[in-house]
Scaffold this motif. Structure first.
Motif, PDB file in Angstrom:
ATOM      1  N   GLY A  66       0.819  -1.210   0.000  1.00  0.00           N
ATOM      2  CA  GLY A  66       0.000   0.000   0.000  1.00  0.00           C
ATOM      3  C   GLY A  66       0.843   1.244   0.000  1.00  0.00           C
ATOM      4  N   HIS A  67       0.118   2.325  -0.014  1.00  0.00           N
ATOM      5  CA  HIS A  67       0.789   3.616   0.006  1.00  0.00           C
ATOM      6  C   HIS A  67      -0.203   4.635   0.544  1.00  0.00           C
ATOM      7  CE1 HIS A  67       3.905   6.417  -1.224  1.00  0.00           C
ATOM      8  NE2 HIS A  67       2.960   7.219  -1.655  1.00  0.00           N
ATOM      9  N   GLN A  68       0.336   5.612   1.267  1.00  0.00           N
ATOM     10  CA  GLN A  68      -0.497   6.737   1.684  1.00  0.00           C
ATOM     11  C   GLN A  68       0.165   8.018   1.205  1.00  0.00           C
ATOM     12  OE1 GLN A  68      -1.017   7.652   5.909  1.00  0.00           O
ATOM     13  NE2 GLN A  68      -3.137   8.266   5.530  1.00  0.00           N
ATOM     14  N   PHE A  69      -0.618   8.903   0.677  1.00  0.00           N
ATOM     15  CA  PHE A  69      -0.109  10.146   0.113  1.00  0.00           C
ATOM     16  C   PHE A  69      -0.217  11.275   1.123  1.00  0.00           C
ATOM     17  CE2 PHE A  69       0.480   8.468  -4.070  1.00  0.00           C
ATOM     18  CZ  PHE A  69      -0.450   7.436  -4.162  1.00  0.00           C
ATOM     19  N   PRO A  70       0.485  12.393   0.858  1.00  0.00           N
ATOM     20  CA  PRO A  70       0.433  13.514   1.808  1.00  0.00           C
ATOM     21  C   PRO A  70      -0.972  14.029   2.087  1.00  0.00           C
ATOM     22  CG  PRO A  70       2.266  13.799   0.303  1.00  0.00           C
ATOM     23  CD  PRO A  70       1.489  12.620  -0.206  1.00  0.00           C
ATOM     24  N   ASN A  71      -1.905  13.844   1.149  1.00  0.00           N
ATOM     25  CA  ASN A  71      -3.287  14.289   1.387  1.00  0.00           C
ATOM     26  C   ASN A  71      -4.104  13.218   2.114  1.00  0.00           C
ATOM     27  OD1 ASN A  71      -3.727  12.372  -0.560  1.00  0.00           O
ATOM     28  ND2 ASN A  71      -4.887  13.714  -1.938  1.00  0.00           N
ATOM     29  N   TYR A  72      -3.434  12.193   2.601  1.00  0.00           N
ATOM     30  CA  TYR A  72      -4.001  11.089   3.384  1.00  0.00           C
ATOM     31  C   TYR A  72      -4.731  10.037   2.550  1.00  0.00           C
ATOM     32  CZ  TYR A  72      -3.123  14.532   7.010  1.00  0.00           C
ATOM     33  OH  TYR A  72      -2.533  15.492   7.809  1.00  0.00           O
ATOM     34  N   SER A  73      -4.914  10.269   1.260  1.00  0.00           N
ATOM     35  CA  SER A  73      -5.518   9.225   0.444  1.00  0.00           C
ATOM     36  C   SER A  73      -4.571   8.036   0.373  1.00  0.00           C
ATOM     37  CB  SER A  73      -5.843   9.742  -0.960  1.00  0.00           C
ATOM     38  OG  SER A  73      -4.640  10.054  -1.654  1.00  0.00           O
ATOM     39  N   SER A  74      -5.112   6.914  -0.047  1.00  0.00           N
ATOM     40  CA  SER A  74      -4.320   5.687   0.017  1.00  0.00           C
ATOM     41  C   SER A  74      -4.588   4.805  -1.188  1.00  0.00           C
ATOM     42  CB  SER A  74      -4.661   4.933   1.307  1.00  0.00           C
ATOM     43  OG  SER A  74      -3.986   3.701   1.397  1.00  0.00           O
ATOM     44  N   GLU A  75      -3.614   3.981  -1.489  1.00  0.00           N
ATOM     45  CA  GLU A  75      -3.757   2.962  -2.526  1.00  0.00           C
ATOM     46  C   GLU A  75      -3.441   1.596  -1.946  1.00  0.00           C
ATOM     47  OE1 GLU A  75      -2.485   5.404  -6.581  1.00  0.00           O
ATOM     48  OE2 GLU A  75      -1.111   3.926  -5.714  1.00  0.00           O
ATOM     49  N   LEU A  76      -4.146   0.606  -2.454  1.00  0.00           N
ATOM     50  CA  LEU A  76      -3.853  -0.789  -2.156  1.00  0.00           C
ATOM     51  C   LEU A  76      -3.434  -1.428  -3.464  1.00  0.00           C
ATOM     52  CD1 LEU A  76      -4.005  -3.546  -0.638  1.00  0.00           C
ATOM     53  CD2 LEU A  76      -6.441  -3.567  -1.155  1.00  0.00           C
ATOM     54  N   ASN A  77      -2.262  -2.040  -3.488  1.00  0.00           N
ATOM     55  CA  ASN A  77      -1.761  -2.726  -4.666  1.00  0.00           C
ATOM     56  C   ASN A  77      -1.687  -4.221  -4.395  1.00  0.00           C
ATOM     57  OD1 ASN A  77      -0.928  -0.262  -6.260  1.00  0.00           O
ATOM     58  ND2 ASN A  77       0.312   0.008  -4.420  1.00  0.00           N
ATOM     59  N   VAL A  78      -2.137  -4.993  -5.351  1.00  0.00           N
ATOM     60  CA  VAL A  78      -2.004  -6.445  -5.243  1.00  0.00           C
ATOM     61  C   VAL A  78      -1.314  -6.934  -6.506  1.00  0.00           C
ATOM     62  CG1 VAL A  78      -3.142  -8.634  -4.801  1.00  0.00           C
ATOM     63  CG2 VAL A  78      -4.174  -6.512  -3.967  1.00  0.00           C
ATOM     64  N   ASN A  79      -0.191  -7.610  -6.325  1.00  0.00           N
ATOM     65  CA  ASN A  79       0.570  -8.160  -7.452  1.00  0.00           C
ATOM     66  C   ASN A  79       0.272  -9.644  -7.648  1.00  0.00           C
ATOM     67  OD1 ASN A  79       1.970  -5.731  -7.954  1.00  0.00           O
ATOM     68  ND2 ASN A  79       3.414  -6.204  -6.296  1.00  0.00           N
ATOM     69  N   ALA A  80       0.566 -10.114  -8.846  1.00  0.00           N
ATOM     70  CA  ALA A  80       0.446 -11.552  -9.138  1.00  0.00           C
ATOM     71  C   ALA A  80      -0.876 -12.111  -8.635  1.00  0.00           C
ATOM     72  CB  ALA A  80       1.626 -12.311  -8.529  1.00  0.00           C
ATOM     73  N   LEU A  81      -1.956 -11.544  -9.124  1.00  0.00           N
ATOM     74  CA  LEU A  81      -3.289 -11.879  -8.624  1.00  0.00           C
ATOM     75  C   LEU A  81      -3.581 -13.370  -8.725  1.00  0.00           C
ATOM     76  CD1 LEU A  81      -5.307  -8.887 -10.089  1.00  0.00           C
ATOM     77  CD2 LEU A  81      -5.081  -9.461  -7.654  1.00  0.00           C
ATOM     78  N   LEU A  82      -4.228 -13.854  -7.684  1.00  0.00           N
ATOM     79  CA  LEU A  82      -4.705 -15.234  -7.619  1.00  0.00           C
ATOM     80  C   LEU A  82      -6.222 -15.226  -7.628  1.00  0.00           C
ATOM     81  CD1 LEU A  82      -2.389 -16.513  -4.727  1.00  0.00           C
ATOM     82  CD2 LEU A  82      -2.008 -16.744  -7.198  1.00  0.00           C
ATOM     83  N   LEU A  83      -6.806 -16.361  -8.001  1.00  0.00           N
ATOM     84  CA  LEU A  83      -8.263 -16.458  -7.983  1.00  0.00           C
ATOM     85  C   LEU A  83      -8.809 -16.139  -6.593  1.00  0.00           C
ATOM     86  CD1 LEU A  83      -8.930 -19.679 -10.121  1.00  0.00           C
ATOM     87  CD2 LEU A  83      -9.058 -17.295 -10.842  1.00  0.00           C
ATOM     88  N   GLY A  84      -8.064 -16.545  -5.582  1.00  0.00           N
ATOM     89  CA  GLY A  84      -8.494 -16.346  -4.202  1.00  0.00           C
ATOM     90  C   GLY A  84      -8.473 -14.902  -3.745  1.00  0.00           C
ATOM     91  N   ASP A  85      -7.919 -14.022  -4.568  1.00  0.00           N
ATOM     92  CA  ASP A  85      -7.932 -12.596  -4.215  1.00  0.00           C
ATOM     93  C   ASP A  85      -9.273 -11.947  -4.560  1.00  0.00           C
ATOM     94  OD1 ASP A  85      -4.496 -12.263  -5.367  1.00  0.00           O
ATOM     95  OD2 ASP A  85      -5.267 -12.740  -3.355  1.00  0.00           O
ATOM     96  N   SER A  86     -10.141 -12.673  -5.231  1.00  0.00           N
ATOM     97  CA  SER A  86     -11.468 -12.153  -5.534  1.00  0.00           C
ATOM     98  C   SER A  86     -12.208 -11.879  -4.231  1.00  0.00           C
ATOM     99  CB  SER A  86     -12.268 -13.162  -6.369  1.00  0.00           C
ATOM    100  OG  SER A  86     -11.662 -13.361  -7.633  1.00  0.00           O
ATOM    101  N   ALA A  87     -12.614 -10.652  -4.044  1.00  0.00           N
ATOM    102  CA  ALA A  87     -13.226 -10.249  -2.776  1.00  0.00           C
ATOM    103  C   ALA A  87     -13.696  -8.815  -2.887  1.00  0.00           C
ATOM    104  CB  ALA A  87     -12.212 -10.369  -1.631  1.00  0.00           C
ATOM    105  N   LEU A  88     -14.359  -8.369  -1.826  1.00  0.00           N
ATOM    106  CA  LEU A  88     -14.685  -6.955  -1.672  1.00  0.00           C
ATOM    107  C   LEU A  88     -13.589  -6.338  -0.820  1.00  0.00           C
ATOM    108  CD1 LEU A  88     -16.913  -4.733  -2.116  1.00  0.00           C
ATOM    109  CD2 LEU A  88     -17.712  -5.342   0.183  1.00  0.00           C
ATOM    110  N   TYR A  89     -13.012  -5.256  -1.285  1.00  0.00           N
ATOM    111  CA  TYR A  89     -11.951  -4.577  -0.547  1.00  0.00           C
ATOM    112  C   TYR A  89     -12.514  -3.275   0.027  1.00  0.00           C
ATOM    113  CZ  TYR A  89      -8.767  -8.031  -2.295  1.00  0.00           C
ATOM    114  OH  TYR A  89      -8.151  -9.230  -2.546  1.00  0.00           O
ATOM    115  N   LEU A  90     -12.472  -3.195   1.344  1.00  0.00           N
ATOM    116  CA  LEU A  90     -13.013  -2.044   2.053  1.00  0.00           C
ATOM    117  C   LEU A  90     -11.891  -1.161   2.568  1.00  0.00           C
ATOM    118  CD1 LEU A  90     -15.674  -3.895   4.212  1.00  0.00           C
ATOM    119  CD2 LEU A  90     -16.186  -2.227   2.447  1.00  0.00           C
ATOM    120  N   CYS A  91     -12.120   0.113   2.480  1.00  0.00           N
ATOM    121  CA  CYS A  91     -11.215   1.095   3.047  1.00  0.00           C
ATOM    122  C   CYS A  91     -11.946   1.753   4.216  1.00  0.00           C
ATOM    123  CB  CYS A  91     -10.854   2.127   1.990  1.00  0.00           C
ATOM    124  SG  CYS A  91     -10.002   3.574   2.602  1.00  0.00           S
TER     125      CYS A  91
END
Lengths: 113, 112
Positions: A66-91
């Protein structure tokens, strides 16, 4: 105040690809947490960011970053996706001094095919 | 108990019925217990935060109790309405309070 916003709403990716999800916290909030909710389960804590650093991490592999920016917004990065990564991602966001008041976004639905 | 457990998994009631569900959580290292109401395609909405053993909170027809010594909380809905249909999540927060441990939720359906 728009509350916690997330983008995109839905996303379809192929196994092996990489994905970036975005979150804008509620106004005045400086702490952002990410959760994964797989089908039939409660949300699972991925990590939390404060002052642009990862403060705590749940039991997720290094493919999740992940990453958080100076304005407090954020990113979630997922590499090499697997079928099991299928989900709802909540912030979720809160002010660091108000541990009880955590607000959630509507989530990003990720489907990995 | 190491995990947060909720029961029942789902519940179907008639309009006007009163109902309740349970959240079990670790009784050690307790900091707070949260209840959320979550409608499909919306953000989870905070209902209650409880921190003290014996806490009772109420919001309209919904109330909750907390027992930190034995590690459980009850959520009660009096006179259920169709708009109460949602998934109700509880979340345990420990002293590090950097993360929340959620149960799988109770899915409530109120039939008119």
């Amino acid at each position: 105040d728009a509350g916690v916003t997330q983008s995109p709403t839905h996303l379809i990716k192929t196994r092996g690809q990489q994905v970036t999800l975005r979150c804008s916290p509620k106004s005045g909030h400086d702490t952002v947490s990410w959760y994964q909710q797989a089908l039939g389960q409660g949300p699972q804590f991925i990590f939390q960011y404060y002052e642009e650093e990862e403060r705590q991490r749940g039991n997720f592999p290094d493919r999740f970053s992940g990453h958080q920016f100076p304005n407090y917004s954020s990113e979630l990065n997922v590499n090499a996706l697997l079928l099991g990564d299928s989900a709802l991602y909540l912030c979720a966001s809160r002010h660091t001094g108000a541990a009880y008041e955590q607000y959630f976004g509507p989530g990003t639905r990720l489907t990995v095919t | 108990i190491l995990n947060v457990e909720q029961s029942p998994q789902s519940l179907h009631v008639q309009e006007g019925d009163s109902t309740n569900f349970t959240c079990s959580f670790p009784s050690s290292n307790f900091y707070a217990l949260h209840w959320y109401r979550w409608e499909t395609a919306k953000s989870p909405e905070a209902l209650f935060v409880m921190t003290l053993n014996g806490d009772e909170k109420k919001k309209g027809r919904i109330s909750a109790t907390l027992n930190t010594k034995e590690g459980y909380s009850y959520l009660y809905i009096k006179g259920s309405q169709p708009e109460d249909s949602a998934t109700y999540l509880c979340a345990f927060m420990g002293y590090n309070n950097n993360d929340m441990r959620f149960g799988a939720g109770t899915r409530l359906t109120v039939k008119p």
